[in-house]
Design a protein around this motif. Structure first.
Motif, PDB file in Angstrom:
ATOM      1  N   TRP A 375      23.873  -3.027  19.471  1.00 46.06           N
ATOM      2  CA  TRP A 375      22.937  -2.677  19.664  1.00 46.06           C
ATOM      3  C   TRP A 375      22.491  -1.299  18.480  1.00 46.06           C
ATOM      4  N   LYS A 376      21.719  -0.998  18.041  1.00 50.85           N
ATOM      5  CA  LYS A 376      22.033   0.180  17.290  1.00 50.85           C
ATOM      6  C   LYS A 376      20.350   1.476  16.954  1.00 50.85           C
ATOM      7  N   VAL A 377      20.272   2.046  17.053  1.00 55.98           N
ATOM      8  CA  VAL A 377      19.212   2.636  16.961  1.00 55.98           C
ATOM      9  C   VAL A 377      18.902   2.928  15.899  1.00 55.98           C
ATOM     10  N   ARG A 378      17.204   3.382  15.782  1.00 57.09           N
ATOM     11  CA  ARG A 378      16.652   4.178  14.341  1.00 57.09           C
ATOM     12  C   ARG A 378      15.700   4.669  15.092  1.00 57.09           C
ATOM     13  N   PHE A 379      15.877   6.586  13.639  1.00 57.71           N
ATOM     14  CA  PHE A 379      15.435   7.746  14.789  1.00 57.71           C
ATOM     15  C   PHE A 379      14.007   7.197  13.694  1.00 57.71           C
ATOM     16  N   ARG A 380      13.006   7.700  14.475  1.00 61.56           N
ATOM     17  CA  ARG A 380      11.686   8.609  13.836  1.00 61.56           C
ATOM     18  C   ARG A 380      11.606   9.865  13.375  1.00 61.56           C
ATOM     19  N   LYS A 381      12.195  10.476  14.531  1.00 59.15           N
ATOM     20  CA  LYS A 381      12.250  12.168  14.643  1.00 59.15           C
ATOM     21  C   LYS A 381      12.949  12.502  15.809  1.00 59.15           C
ATOM     22  N   LEU A 382      13.791  13.522  14.531  1.00 59.92           N
ATOM     23  CA  LEU A 382      15.387  13.818  15.433  1.00 59.92           C
ATOM     24  C   LEU A 382      14.952  15.442  14.994  1.00 59.92           C
ATOM     25  N   GLU A 383      14.663  16.470  15.489  1.00 54.45           N
ATOM     26  CA  GLU A 383      14.337  18.270  15.679  1.00 54.45           C
ATOM     27  C   GLU A 383      14.633  18.960  16.756  1.00 54.45           C
ATOM     28  N   ILE A 384      15.087  19.944  16.155  1.00 54.10           N
ATOM     29  CA  ILE A 384      15.740  20.876  16.611  1.00 54.10           C
ATOM     30  C   ILE A 384      14.990  22.204  16.711  1.00 54.10           C
ATOM     31  N   ALA A 397      12.836   7.395  18.966  1.00 51.50           N
ATOM     32  CA  ALA A 397      13.949   6.524  18.804  1.00 51.50           C
ATOM     33  C   ALA A 397      13.954   4.932  18.858  1.00 51.50           C
ATOM     34  N   TYR A 398      13.994   3.640  18.072  1.00 54.47           N
ATOM     35  CA  TYR A 398      13.837   2.776  18.339  1.00 54.47           C
ATOM     36  C   TYR A 398      15.639   1.944  18.682  1.00 54.47           C
ATOM     37  N   VAL A 399      15.610   1.593  20.122  1.00 53.83           N
ATOM     38  CA  VAL A 399      16.858   1.056  19.776  1.00 53.83           C
ATOM     39  C   VAL A 399      16.425  -0.878  19.717  1.00 53.83           C
ATOM     40  N   GLY A 400      17.548  -1.184  19.503  1.00 55.49           N
ATOM     41  CA  GLY A 400      17.601  -2.490  19.395  1.00 55.49           C
ATOM     42  C   GLY A 400      18.800  -2.685  18.839  1.00 55.49           C
ATOM     43  N   ILE A 401      18.819  -4.556  18.456  1.00 55.62           N
ATOM     44  CA  ILE A 401      19.957  -4.884  18.270  1.00 55.62           C
ATOM     45  C   ILE A 401      19.860  -5.837  16.638  1.00 55.62           C
ATOM     46  N   LYS A 402      21.249  -5.552  16.033  1.00 56.30           N
ATOM     47  CA  LYS A 402      21.235  -5.355  14.383  1.00 56.30           C
ATOM     48  C   LYS A 402      21.946  -6.858  14.340  1.00 56.30           C
TER      49      LYS A 402
END
Length: 559
Positions: A375-384, A397-402
């Motif tokens: 399982w892996k995650v790909r971020f579209r936005k990550l802000e603070i 974020a998208y969570v899916g399979i590598k």
């Protein structure tokens, strides 16, 4: 330690580019400055803050307005009612229709005369200034005020000195309220800062570019204090997602992937909600907002980072896809978290301040979401965004399979497999259609294309054609490290040979038939050229090839 150079970039008051000066000598000169020069700087500083307060910029919070107003009021107490300053009759800095900046005053800070100023994104009109521009003004003018207070000029009375001291205190509050990061060396607040490996030490671009650093003279404290590093552990999402079966068992892997089509999106979303609810229950966060389903496009749209994977859902995946490298996003989540400054956990690492301009197409990297392989995650936005009592943390974020999740040895033998061909590469401008068996991964051309493809390889460029073969590096097939010149030819690989409708979408032609059967028309055009029975004119050859293809397919065009 503090940087030894002033005006490393621009003057923070008027935006000019004066020559660099030694910081200690610069501040010593202000200790001996006449009263009118210091009063002039105070007046311009006060007028600037007034413009900022009246600008009503969206990012200026009520807290910042209050602190700016407090600083301005302290400055006004330093000025006599009849004080004559450069700010009384001018608008300080303006921009014309050609986006040229113009300073309407002789700057007491850098001694530049009024006139044009270079225009870029680092300095703008004060009613359109950003956080960094305001932070630079507050910081560098505070250095001057601190130097003046340390000397206590003979013309300054007790009221002036008290008001200037209150102004320094209010300026510090204003700097902290803006929400930028503080440099450990010089105390400047910036939107881009570098840390050491243990995050115990930070350095700003001013100190980094200056390189040469020296200690402050004895008894002088004009630098801001070093920031307190947040030693709390970062907030972590620990997701418990199912582990794929043995990669050598093709049936179990296929069943696992099919189950994710049914339950995967809900499974991922429920795991995130379980984590968020637990954080709220234990007061690790003040509150949260779930935006996952509000972003309907991303919620409904699967994600994959390999364009030669031509599928819209997991049901279209075949065993040959499981051995390829890539990422397939199954679930999409989007949350806003309010993380208290006094809580047990701090905001996750790797987030980008909301006011920073990020000039990159690469995805952000962070490890605050823990997942078991693959399982892996790909971020579209990550802000603070830092606020008074909490950090506003936002991520999509998208969570899916590598992939790969299947061993190549688990596929059937290519020599004995009953091939089930599909179009591998759907690039619109490529006419040499490449086919792949979904069961065993065998890749080939169809035998009916052999004559045309070999002719193109032999003659390189056929005189009658206005297009060339696309080189290997421009086709997605190159991701599989396949040499297109070594691909075999196989009978009945293409859809027309198998009696099916073409699934290729060619962008070489404008009409419906040409878009659907464009690759076959080009193939037939080359065959006609090889036969030599028709005109060498490209348009005539193409028209004849299209006519013959329609006849073979008994194609009737309905408008």
């Amino acid at each position: 330690m503090i940087k030894k150079t002033i005006f490393l970039y621009r003057c923070p008051v008027c935006g000019a580019h004066p020559k660099k000066e030694n910081l200690v000598r610069f501040l010593d000169s202000w200790k001996k400055s006449p009263e009118d020069k210091i009063i002039n700087l105070i007046g311009i500083f006060s007028k600037t803050l007034e413009i900022l307060i009246d600008s009503k910029k969206r990012w200026i919070s009520n807290e910042m307005l209050s602190v700016f107003g407090k600083t301005r009021d302290s400055l006004r107490l330093c000025l006599s009612p009849n004080a004559n300053t450069e700010s009384n009759n001018h608008n300080l800095v303006t921009k014309n229709q050609k986006c040229v900046l113009f300073a309407h005053f002789d700057c007491p800070f850098c001694n530049s005369t009024s006139g044009k100023r270079p225009s870029d994104r680092y300095f703008n009109e004060w009613n359109d200034a950003d956080k960094l521009q305001i932070s630079n003004l507050l910081y560098e003018v505070s250095l001057v005020f601190n130097a003046v207070l340390s000397e206590k000029p003979p013309w300054a009375d007790a009221t002036f000195l008290k008001s200037l001291k209150e102004c320094l205190s209010a300026s510090r509050e204003a700097l902290e309220s803006i929400g930028l990061s503080e440099c450990s060396l010089c105390g400047r607040f910036v939107n881009s800062i570098e840390f050491d490996e243990n995050r115990n030490f930070s350095i700003c671009p001013w100190c980094r570019d200056d390189q040469q650093l020296e200690r402050l003279p004895e008894g002088m404290v004009w630098g801001m204090r070093a920031p307190k590093m947040d030693e709390r552990p970062p907030l972590i999402f620990d997701l418990q997602l199912p582990t794929p079966p043995d990669p050598h068992d093709i049936d179990k892997v296929l069943s696992f992937v099919r189950s994710l089509q049914v339950d995967g999106k809900k499974l991922i979303y429920d795991e995130f909600m379980k984590c968020v609810d637990g954080m709220k229950r234990h007061n690790f966060i003040l509150s949260f907002e779930d935006r996952s389903m509000k972003t309907s496009y991303y919620w409904d749209q699967p994600y994959n980072d390999d364009s030669h994977w031509n599928f819209n859902n997991l049901y279209e995946l075949v065993p040959a896809d499981f051995i390829k490298r890539g990422f397939y996003g199954i679930g999409f989540v989007a949350f806003d978290l309010h993380i208290p400054n006094t809580g047990e956990f701090r905001a996750p690492d790797g987030a980008i301040p909301r006011d920073r301009i990020v000039r990159t197409s690469k995805e952000h990297v962070s490890e605050f979401i823990r997942l078991n392989s693959p399982w892996k995650v790909r971020f579209r936005k990550l802000e603070i965004e830092s606020r008074t009592d909490y950090d506003f943390f936002q991520f999509n974020a998208y969570v899916g399979i590598k992939f790969p999740i299947l061993h190549e040895s688990a596929l059937p033998d290519k020599a004995t497999c009953k091939h089930e061909f599909r179009l591998l590469d759907r690039v619109g401008y490529e006419w040499r259609l490449i086919w792949e068996c979904g069961r065993c991964g065998y890749i080939c051309f169809c035998n009916c294309f052999k004559e045309a493809i070999e002719a193109k390889l032999k003659y390189k460029r056929i005189d009658c054609l206005e297009y060339d073969c696309i080189d290997l590096e421009y086709t997605n097939i190159s991701r599989n490290k396949v040499n297109i010149k070594e691909l075999p030819f196989h009978d009945n690989a293409c859809e027309l040979c198998r009696g099916l409708t073409s699934s290729h979408d060619s962008n070489t032609f404008d009409d419906d038939f040409g878009r659907k059967y464009g690759a076959y028309i080009i193939k037939r055009t080359i065959e006609l050229w090889l036969e030599g029975a028709y005109s060498k004119n490209f348009k005539l050859l193409e028209a004849e090839a299209k006519k013959q293809m329609k006849k073979v397919l008994a194609y009737t065009f309905f408008s």
